[in-house]
Design an enzyme around this catalytic site. Structure first.
Site, PDB file in Angstrom:
ATOM      1  N   CYS A   1      33.629  43.209  33.706  1.00  0.00           N
ATOM      2  CA  CYS A   1      34.470  43.856  34.715  1.00  0.00           C
ATOM      3  C   CYS A   1      34.457  45.382  34.615  1.00  0.00           C
ATOM      4  O   CYS A   1      34.783  46.073  35.570  1.00  0.00           O
ATOM      5  CB  CYS A   1      35.888  43.322  34.586  1.00  0.00           C
ATOM      6  SG  CYS A   1      35.918  41.524  34.411  1.00  0.00           S
TER       7      CYS A   1
ATOM      8  N   HIS B   1      38.671  47.303  39.767  1.00  0.00           N
ATOM      9  CA  HIS B   1      37.950  46.023  39.709  1.00  0.00           C
ATOM     10  C   HIS B   1      38.755  44.996  40.506  1.00  0.00           C
ATOM     11  O   HIS B   1      39.962  44.834  40.273  1.00  0.00           O
ATOM     12  CB  HIS B   1      37.811  45.603  38.241  1.00  0.00           C
ATOM     13  CG  HIS B   1      37.481  44.162  38.066  1.00  0.00           C
ATOM     14  ND1 HIS B   1      36.421  43.550  38.720  1.00  0.00           N
ATOM     15  CD2 HIS B   1      38.083  43.186  37.325  1.00  0.00           C
ATOM     16  CE1 HIS B   1      36.400  42.275  38.379  1.00  0.00           C
ATOM     17  NE2 HIS B   1      37.382  42.032  37.544  1.00  0.00           N
TER      18      HIS B   1
ATOM     19  N   ASN C   1      36.310  37.473  43.120  1.00  0.00           N
ATOM     20  CA  ASN C   1      36.083  38.399  42.010  1.00  0.00           C
ATOM     21  C   ASN C   1      34.598  38.334  41.631  1.00  0.00           C
ATOM     22  O   ASN C   1      34.141  37.328  41.095  1.00  0.00           O
ATOM     23  CB  ASN C   1      36.984  37.974  40.838  1.00  0.00           C
ATOM     24  CG  ASN C   1      36.763  38.784  39.575  1.00  0.00           C
ATOM     25  OD1 ASN C   1      35.745  39.437  39.401  1.00  0.00           O
ATOM     26  ND2 ASN C   1      37.728  38.722  38.672  1.00  0.00           N
TER      27      ASN C   1
END
Lengths: 79, 324
Positions: free
Chosen positions: B116, B251, B281
């Site tokens: 991430c 993120h 994501n």
């Protein structure tokens, strides 16, 4: 509204309990600690008390009173 | 004075889409499609086909980037590839990407294994190489296919993660003021077990499943503890304030977490880019995909200041300030 009452109201929403159905003596619902409820309770504590209670301590709580004690312990440590 | 700056950004997503209605049926969930959206802020995610790998998404994103200027392909003298789902353990996936993009032989190629926070690491490495005179035009490719690690019945991960790739051209420019600044990184390896694919390398972790494991609440708490202080430090480091920053791009982890962080840091909603409903994501690719979407929408303007923040697997966190 004081912080404690605000927190109780949030718990009531999170656990979808009827109005005024929550107080310090209440046991947390037996299926309380699935990951989404943990997220929501952790978020509520951070919002209202501005502390982060470690997950292990949160997961160990069985009553609303114990949750408030865990918050208080964190406030004393970092407050 | 040599300074690195982002010249262009593009992205690519797999064509296959899994929406919430499909997941409810495929996983036999008690949740409705709308429940998933309310809990995650995600309506659909793009999922790589069985033979489709991170390099395929990265190459597709890079080809789109090269469509913007046909001269860039020849000018690239370094390719960096950031991913935690590389095509192979060896060879270096950046070498495969180099070949498929027909880049020059004088070009260096390096993989970065970060999740991430990966895009921030990639930008930092690119900036360092350019400002040290090692390279002049770096193609930073970021792509992930976490879906290949996910247990199809794990609602905690399958509803969240999607696959995607992005390509960013970081080039040498001249000027007085740095376009990439305020880099800040942190690591806490005690969080490693909370976001992990066990037995995915040479270490065998007993009887643990080799699917992606995520302890969402622990990762959420880590983010609460680390991200606000990191953002404050980057603002201090760069002499900026929440008011003077034009955009905050974090993120794209999940919308619940991001909304909470936004409130905690007191960032106005209109400056906080949140766009994960259609992609989920995408790990290290989520920030550059967000930047590309902002660029496509025409909301990024020259001279604007954008604060980037990555955080997650490792635990790892990092951020920086980008001037467009």
């Amino acid at each position: 509204m004081d912080k404690k009452q605000e927190f109780l109201n949030r718990l009531q929403e999170i656990f979808e309990l009827p109005n005024n159905a929550i107080n310090e003596e209440n046991a947390l619902p037996s299926d309380a600690w699935d990951s989404l409820e943990l997220l929501a309770v952790s978020s509520a504590i951070d919002d209202i008390f501005e502390v982060v209670v470690p997950m292990k301590a949160l997961k160990a709580c069985q009553t609303v009173g114990q949750l408030l004690e865990a918050v208080s312990a964190e406030e004393k440590t970092y407050g | 004075m040599k300074l690195a700056r982002i010249t262009a950004v593009s992205y690519a997503l797999p064509s296959r889409i899994e929406d919430n209605v499909f997941l409810v049926k495929d996983m036999g969930l008690e949740w409705s499609a709308e429940d998933i959206y309310e809990k995650t802020g995600i309506r659909q995610r793009h999922i790589a086909a069985s033979g489709e790998c991170a390099s395929d998404l990265g190459v597709a994103a890079a080809e789109r980037l090269f469509e913007q200027d046909r001269g860039w392909r020849e000018q690239v003298d370094y390719v960096l590839f950031c991913s935690q789902s590389p095509d192979y353990v060896l060879p270096t996936t950046a070498c495969l990407i180099h070949e498929r993009l027909k880049l020059q032989h004088r070009c260096g190629a390096l993989d970065i294994n970060q999740g991430c926070t990966g895009f921030i690491y990639g930008l930092a490495v690119a900036k360092g190489m350019i400002e040290a005179g090692i390279a002049h035009n770096i193609l930073l490719v970021i792509a992930e296919t976490y879906s290949k690690y996910i247990d199809r019945l794990d609602r905690g991960t399958r509803t969240i993660f999607g696959d995607g790739g992005a390509a960013v051209l970081v080039s040498e420019s001249t000027g007085e003021r740095a376009c990439l600044s305020g880099f800040l990184f942190g690591t806490d390896g005690t969080g490693a077990p909370n976001l992990i694919v066990p037995s995915s390398g040479q270490r065998q972790d007993g009887n643990k499943s080799n699917h992606l494991f995520m302890d969402g609440p622990e990762v959420f708490q880590f983010s609460l503890e680390r991200v606000p202080s990191m953002v404050r430090k980057i603002l201090e480091l760069t002499g900026e304030t929440v008011d003077s920053i034009d955009w905050f791009v974090f993120h794209q982890a999940n919308s619940f977490m991001l909304k909470h962080l936004r409130k905690k840091i007191h960032i106005p909603a209109e400056k906080f880019f949140l766009d994960m409903a259609d992609t989920g994501n995408t790990v290290s690719a989520s920030i550059p995909i967000a930047l590309a979407k902002m660029n496509d929408k025409g909301v990024l303007k020259s001279g604007q200041k954008v604060l980037l923040a990555g955080f997650g697997v490792g635990y790892s966190w990092g951020g920086c300030l980008v001037t467009i």
